[in-house]
Design an enzyme around this catalytic site. Structure first.
Site, short mmCIF file in Angstrom:
data_model
loop_
_atom_site.label_atom_id
_atom_site.label_comp_id
_atom_site.label_asym_id
_atom_site.label_seq_id
_atom_site.Cartn_x
_atom_site.Cartn_y
_atom_site.Cartn_z
N ASP A 242 0.82 -1.21 0.00
CA ASP A 242 0.00 0.00 0.00
C ASP A 242 0.86 1.27 0.00
O ASP A 242 2.07 1.23 0.24
CB ASP A 242 -0.90 0.03 1.25
CG ASP A 242 -2.00 -1.01 1.20
OD1 ASP A 242 -2.05 -1.78 0.22
OD2 ASP A 242 -2.79 -1.07 2.16
N HIS A 385 3.84 -2.34 3.03
CA HIS A 385 3.76 -0.97 2.51
C HIS A 385 5.00 -0.64 1.67
O HIS A 385 6.10 -1.11 1.97
CB HIS A 385 3.63 0.04 3.65
CG HIS A 385 2.31 -0.03 4.37
ND1 HIS A 385 2.05 -0.99 5.33
CD2 HIS A 385 1.19 0.72 4.26
CE1 HIS A 385 0.81 -0.83 5.79
NE2 HIS A 385 0.27 0.22 5.16
#
Length: 446
Positions: A242, A385
């Site tokens: 992400d 991430h």
């Protein structure tokens, strides 16, 4: 010595000779015999007789030749084999004529049958099937097809045929199930549903009406959550990232390229617009890309218009970098039943996770590694991430995560590939590709 009385005699003889024509003068032939006008007429008569005789002979010969040709081509008979029996047929007759002359060799056409099984016409079915030397002769060729000597003919009774019918279709409208994404799975999606059908047949000859029942069951519209059920003999895992792209993303892409694995990125719209080359590299190197909103807000707190605007802007940011996917991951995983009702038509799927590395807390590379390895299972989706903060620990952890999972027999797949492996085939093609249901339907219709 001539006397005066002699002159009249000479003159009279001259007058007599003057009255004699050339035809009356006899000639001597080579044998010294005389021939007169009667002999010449006999010669001419004989010539005419010869000519007449020759003409008669020629005429008789011509008639004989013509008669022979006619006999050979029209009257001559020769044998063929019909259903194993020798049958003499006349030359020049077509198969159609031969069948007529022999009462179809006791073969019959099929019957025309109604929708309920009643006989409508004893001869209304399929015609008698004719095969010559193993090759079926079309019905429209029977009148122009001729048999040769020793041809083998097979005849079969015509098959029964059901009458034609009019198909009346009635639509069964689909319903809508209550939205439930709280329980069920880690991939949320809106299944549009589809109408069912029931059919009735009406016979075109008999007028009979037959209820054929439900031919397609309706499927209710539903917003739900599913977890892919992948084959038990496979070990697959989807790594997802992400908050990108960021300055750390290219280094991660280098690792994935070196290790030969594909992952899924959920990008921020504003950052995608700023780092288009990095987004393009993601796609070019075989990774899947979805949206993570435009600015990473907490979506349930937004107004209806604010929610729709945020989602639309996020997808526009991807589009500016050449990505048209409508696959989505909500910030913080927050997307409620109400949010689906408010803006679910804008997204394809909302992809959650079942392994959370908590890398945003920066627990250390080893902790990130160990979390993935301990929780890994077949069909897992791991959350990491590539932006939103310092991602050095992720970069340090990734090579070991990939190598150790490979050592355990794991394959790395994208989220779309994971959905495609669902053994129950519950994920539509449009969801696998990250498309909207309406766009997928329009593409299939075109």
């Amino acid at each position: 010595m001539a006397t005066q009385n002699d002159e009249p005699n000479d003159v009279g003889m001259e007058h007599q000779l003057d009255n004699v024509s050339d035809h009356d003068i006899e000639e001597l032939d080579f044998n010294g015999s005389a021939q007169g006008n009667g002999g010449s007429r006999m010669k001419r008569g004989a010539g005419k007789m010869v000519a007449i005789v020759l003409a008669v002979i020629v005429a008789i010969g011509g008639l004989g030749t013509a008669g022979g040709w006619y006999w050979y081509n029209n009257l001559r008979q020769y044998p063929v084999i019909v259903d194993g029996q020798i049958v003499n047929i006349r030359n020049g007759h077509s198969i159609e004529r031969i069948l007529q002359d022999n009462a179809d060799f006791q073969k019959v056409p099929g019957r025309l049958i109604s929708l309920t099984g009643k006989v409508l016409d004893d001869k209304g079915g399929e015609p008698i099937k004719v095969t010559v030397n193993g090759v079926e002769v079309p019905q429209d060729k029977l009148a122009s097809t001729h048999l040769k000597e020793q041809d083998e003919v097979t005849l079969e009774n015509g098959a029964d045929k059901e009458e034609e019918h009019e198909d009346k279709v009635e639509v069964i409208p689909h319903g809508k199930k209550a939205t439930n994404i709280v329980t069920g799975g880690i991939i949320q999606l809106h299944l549009p549903g589809s109408d069912g059908t029931k059919e009735t047949w009406v016979g075109k000859v008999s007028g009979e009406v037959v209820d054929k029942g439900v031919t397609k069951e309706p499927v209710d519209e539903q917003i739900t959550a599913l977890t892919p059920h992948v084959p038990a003999d496979r070990k697959v895992i989807a790594l997802t990232f992400d908050d990108g792209p960021s300055e750390y993303t290219p280094r991660m892409l280098d690792i994935f390229k070196e290790k030969g694995v594909h992952v899924t990125f959920f990008n921020i719209g504003t950052q995608s617009a700023e780092m288009k080359d990095t987004v393009k590299r993601m796609v070019d190197e075989g990774h899947q890309v979805g949206s993570h909103s435009n600015t990473h807000p907490f979506l349930p707190k937004l107004s209806d218009d604010g929610l729709r605007s945020e989602l639309t802007a996020g997808f526009d940011g991807l589009a500016s970098a050449g990505v048209t996917s409508r696959m989505f991951r909500s910030p913080y995983g927050a997307f409620t039943n109400k949010d689906w009702e408010r803006a679910g038509d804008l997204i394809s799927t909302n992809v959650l996770w079942d392994i959370d590395t908590l890398d945003w807390k920066m627990p250390g590379a080893q902790a990130i590694h160990d979390t993935v390895l301990k929780q890994a299972h077949n069909g897992a989706i791991a959350l990491m991430h590539t932006g939103g903060g310092n991602r050095e620990q992720d970069i340090e952890a990734l090579p070991g995560i990939i190598d150790d999972l490979k050592a355990q027999g794991y394959e790395f797949v994208t989220v779309g590939e994971l959905m495609a492996m669902d053994q129950k085939q519950r994920f539509p093609e449009w969801a696998i590709k990250g498309e909207l249901p309406t766009a997928a339907a329009s593409a299939s219709e075109s």
